[in-house]
Design a protein around this motif. Structure first.
Motif, PDB file in Angstrom:
ATOM      1  N   GLY A  64      -7.978  30.282  82.998  1.00 11.51           N
ATOM      2  CA  GLY A  64      -8.887  29.767  84.157  1.00 11.51           C
ATOM      3  C   GLY A  64      -8.456  28.563  84.864  1.00 11.51           C
ATOM      4  O   GLY A  64      -9.031  28.038  86.205  1.00 11.51           O
ATOM      5  N   ASP A  65      -7.373  27.792  84.423  1.00  8.37           N
ATOM      6  CA  ASP A  65      -6.779  26.502  84.934  1.00  8.37           C
ATOM      7  C   ASP A  65      -6.243  27.012  86.166  1.00  8.37           C
ATOM      8  O   ASP A  65      -5.652  27.999  86.406  1.00  8.37           O
ATOM      9  CB  ASP A  65      -5.926  25.956  84.158  1.00  8.37           C
ATOM     10  N   LYS A  66      -6.267  26.366  87.289  1.00  7.47           N
ATOM     11  CA  LYS A  66      -5.886  26.289  88.803  1.00  7.47           C
ATOM     12  C   LYS A  66      -5.000  24.966  89.056  1.00  7.47           C
ATOM     13  O   LYS A  66      -5.603  24.021  89.037  1.00  7.47           O
ATOM     14  CB  LYS A  66      -6.988  26.811  89.573  1.00  7.47           C
ATOM     15  N   GLN A  67      -3.923  25.191  89.568  1.00  5.85           N
ATOM     16  CA  GLN A  67      -3.134  24.127  90.005  1.00  5.85           C
ATOM     17  C   GLN A  67      -2.655  24.285  91.338  1.00  5.85           C
ATOM     18  O   GLN A  67      -2.045  25.389  91.833  1.00  5.85           O
ATOM     19  CB  GLN A  67      -1.878  24.020  89.156  1.00  5.85           C
ATOM     20  N   GLN A  68      -2.940  23.310  92.291  1.00  8.04           N
ATOM     21  CA  GLN A  68      -2.268  23.309  93.765  1.00  8.04           C
ATOM     22  C   GLN A  68      -1.118  22.896  93.951  1.00  8.04           C
ATOM     23  O   GLN A  68      -0.693  21.766  93.215  1.00  8.04           O
ATOM     24  CB  GLN A  68      -3.478  23.175  94.648  1.00  8.04           C
ATOM     25  N   TRP A  69      -0.193  23.387  94.764  1.00  8.29           N
ATOM     26  CA  TRP A  69       0.974  22.598  95.332  1.00  8.29           C
ATOM     27  C   TRP A  69       1.088  22.522  96.800  1.00  8.29           C
ATOM     28  O   TRP A  69       0.427  23.422  97.391  1.00  8.29           O
ATOM     29  CB  TRP A  69       2.196  23.337  94.669  1.00  8.29           C
ATOM     30  N   GLN A  70       1.676  21.334  97.237  1.00 10.19           N
ATOM     31  CA  GLN A  70       1.776  21.521  98.934  1.00 10.19           C
ATOM     32  C   GLN A  70       2.785  20.783  99.176  1.00 10.19           C
ATOM     33  O   GLN A  70       3.169  19.676  98.679  1.00 10.19           O
ATOM     34  CB  GLN A  70       0.239  20.675  99.521  1.00 10.19           C
ATOM     35  N   ASN A  71       3.709  21.171 100.204  1.00  9.77           N
ATOM     36  CA  ASN A  71       4.595  20.505 100.827  1.00  9.77           C
ATOM     37  C   ASN A  71       4.265  19.916 102.270  1.00  9.77           C
ATOM     38  O   ASN A  71       4.251  20.616 103.174  1.00  9.77           O
ATOM     39  CB  ASN A  71       5.733  21.217 101.129  1.00  9.77           C
ATOM     40  N   PRO A  72       3.947  18.616 102.257  1.00  6.39           N
ATOM     41  CA  PRO A  72       3.507  17.914 103.373  1.00  6.39           C
ATOM     42  C   PRO A  72       4.619  18.025 104.729  1.00  6.39           C
ATOM     43  O   PRO A  72       4.123  18.125 105.794  1.00  6.39           O
ATOM     44  CB  PRO A  72       3.290  16.686 103.126  1.00  6.39           C
ATOM     45  N   GLN A  73       5.874  18.205 104.383  1.00  4.35           N
ATOM     46  CA  GLN A  73       6.952  18.104 105.257  1.00  4.35           C
ATOM     47  C   GLN A  73       6.805  19.382 106.028  1.00  4.35           C
ATOM     48  O   GLN A  73       7.021  19.660 107.264  1.00  4.35           O
ATOM     49  CB  GLN A  73       8.040  18.001 104.861  1.00  4.35           C
ATOM     50  N   THR A  74       6.503  20.744 105.319  1.00  3.72           N
ATOM     51  CA  THR A  74       6.594  22.158 105.996  1.00  3.72           C
ATOM     52  C   THR A  74       4.913  22.553 106.316  1.00  3.72           C
ATOM     53  O   THR A  74       4.847  23.321 107.064  1.00  3.72           O
ATOM     54  CB  THR A  74       7.094  22.930 105.075  1.00  3.72           C
ATOM     55  N   GLY A  75       3.934  21.811 105.558  1.00  2.00           N
ATOM     56  CA  GLY A  75       2.799  22.331 105.496  1.00  2.00           C
ATOM     57  C   GLY A  75       2.420  23.554 105.061  1.00  2.00           C
ATOM     58  O   GLY A  75       1.513  24.081 104.747  1.00  2.00           O
ATOM     59  N   ASN A  76       3.408  23.983 104.192  1.00  2.00           N
ATOM     60  CA  ASN A  76       3.378  25.032 103.239  1.00  2.00           C
ATOM     61  C   ASN A  76       2.477  24.798 101.891  1.00  2.00           C
ATOM     62  O   ASN A  76       2.745  23.719 101.552  1.00  2.00           O
ATOM     63  CB  ASN A  76       4.558  25.917 103.119  1.00  2.00           C
ATOM     64  N   SER A  77       1.709  25.906 101.299  1.00  2.00           N
ATOM     65  CA  SER A  77       1.048  25.292 100.093  1.00  2.00           C
ATOM     66  C   SER A  77       0.787  26.657  99.510  1.00  2.00           C
ATOM     67  O   SER A  77       0.951  27.614  99.616  1.00  2.00           O
ATOM     68  CB  SER A  77      -0.065  24.669 100.560  1.00  2.00           C
ATOM     69  N   GLY A  78       0.142  26.441  98.246  1.00  2.00           N
ATOM     70  CA  GLY A  78      -0.373  27.390  97.372  1.00  2.00           C
ATOM     71  C   GLY A  78      -1.127  27.079  96.247  1.00  2.00           C
ATOM     72  O   GLY A  78      -1.125  25.812  95.881  1.00  2.00           O
ATOM     73  N   THR A  79      -1.567  28.187  95.270  1.00  2.00           N
ATOM     74  CA  THR A  79      -2.046  27.704  94.068  1.00  2.00           C
ATOM     75  C   THR A  79      -1.741  28.483  92.874  1.00  2.00           C
ATOM     76  O   THR A  79      -1.156  29.593  93.581  1.00  2.00           O
ATOM     77  CB  THR A  79      -3.692  27.722  93.907  1.00  2.00           C
ATOM     78  N   VAL A  80      -1.620  28.163  91.883  1.00  2.00           N
ATOM     79  CA  VAL A  80      -1.386  29.168  90.498  1.00  2.00           C
ATOM     80  C   VAL A  80      -2.266  28.893  89.732  1.00  2.00           C
ATOM     81  O   VAL A  80      -2.805  27.859  89.273  1.00  2.00           O
ATOM     82  CB  VAL A  80       0.149  28.535  89.903  1.00  2.00           C
ATOM     83  N   GLN A  81      -3.001  30.391  89.104  1.00  2.00           N
ATOM     84  CA  GLN A  81      -4.020  30.311  88.308  1.00  2.00           C
ATOM     85  C   GLN A  81      -3.892  31.135  87.155  1.00  2.00           C
ATOM     86  O   GLN A  81      -3.529  32.186  87.265  1.00  2.00           O
ATOM     87  CB  GLN A  81      -5.509  30.605  88.965  1.00  2.00           C
ATOM     88  N   ILE A  82      -4.269  30.591  85.845  1.00  2.00           N
ATOM     89  CA  ILE A  82      -3.825  31.359  84.634  1.00  2.00           C
ATOM     90  C   ILE A  82      -5.182  32.145  84.719  1.00  2.00           C
ATOM     91  O   ILE A  82      -6.314  31.739  84.644  1.00  2.00           O
ATOM     92  CB  ILE A  82      -3.757  30.643  83.511  1.00  2.00           C
ATOM     93  N   GLN A  83      -5.110  33.605  84.773  1.00  2.00           N
ATOM     94  CA  GLN A  83      -6.059  34.276  84.556  1.00  2.00           C
ATOM     95  C   GLN A  83      -6.191  35.058  83.308  1.00  2.00           C
ATOM     96  O   GLN A  83      -7.583  35.317  82.741  1.00  2.00           O
ATOM     97  CB  GLN A  83      -5.892  35.484  85.608  1.00  2.00           C
ATOM     98  N   ASP A  84      -5.051  35.165  82.466  1.00  2.00           N
ATOM     99  CA  ASP A  84      -5.421  35.775  81.078  1.00  2.00           C
ATOM    100  C   ASP A  84      -4.232  35.438  80.245  1.00  2.00           C
ATOM    101  O   ASP A  84      -3.294  35.310  80.566  1.00  2.00           O
ATOM    102  CB  ASP A  84      -5.578  37.278  81.220  1.00  2.00           C
ATOM    103  N   THR A  85      -4.446  35.206  78.859  1.00  2.00           N
ATOM    104  CA  THR A  85      -3.405  34.956  78.107  1.00  2.00           C
ATOM    105  C   THR A  85      -3.498  35.892  76.817  1.00  2.00           C
ATOM    106  O   THR A  85      -4.703  35.963  76.416  1.00  2.00           O
ATOM    107  CB  THR A  85      -3.369  33.565  77.453  1.00  2.00           C
ATOM    108  N   ARG A  86      -2.420  36.550  76.534  1.00  2.00           N
ATOM    109  CA  ARG A  86      -2.779  37.647  75.370  1.00  2.00           C
ATOM    110  C   ARG A  86      -1.356  37.500  74.469  1.00  2.00           C
ATOM    111  O   ARG A  86      -0.388  37.209  74.985  1.00  2.00           O
ATOM    112  CB  ARG A  86      -2.894  39.002  75.860  1.00  2.00           C
TER     113      ARG A  86
END
Length: 127
Positions: free
Chosen positions: A60-82
């Motif tokens: 359920g944890d979600k982490q965002q990344w962002q590059n202010p120089q390019t304006g590109n960004s994203g998120t990574v979320q853990i949906q399940d661990t088994r």
């Protein structure tokens, strides 16, 4: 700095050959996606975020990344661990934005005996 498409493809191929890169075992999901316009710093931010979430995140944890120089960004979320026959596996939802494109993919990573995480495209059988 934005790379030409041919230089970026070369960079991706080189990065995929380096051990420990999370997507080293399967990179076809990237072809013709928003990540083709990522620069080196975008890739580093994405890789660091994926690695941090795999090693320290909880479902359920979600982490965002962002590059202010390019304006590109994203998120990574853990949906399940088994716990599977392959070991500990984590399903990640990876979303990326590279203007004007955006997209997402779900990737299953399994922790190897050497401690490295690798993409495992196979369905996982639980122990």
């Amino acid at each position: 700095m934005i790379f030409s498409k041919s230089n970026l493809i070369s960079l991706i191929v080189i990065a995929l050959l380096i051990p420990g890169v999370p997507w080293a075992s399967n990179w076809q999901w990237m072809k013709d996606t928003e990540v083709m316009s990522f620069d080196e710093q975008d890739w580093a931010l994405l890789e660091n975020t994926i690695t941090q979430m795999l090693n320290q995140g909880s479902d359920g944890d979600k982490q965002q990344w962002q590059n202010p120089q390019t304006g590109n960004s994203g998120t990574v979320q853990i949906q399940d661990t088994r716990e599977t026959i392959a070991g500990t596996c984590r399903l990640l939802l990876i979303s990326n934005n590279a203007k004007p494109e955006s997209g997402f993919t779900r990737m299953n990573y399994c922790k190897q005996q050497d401690g490295q995480w690798k993409i495992d495209p196979r369905p996982q059988q639980q122990k």
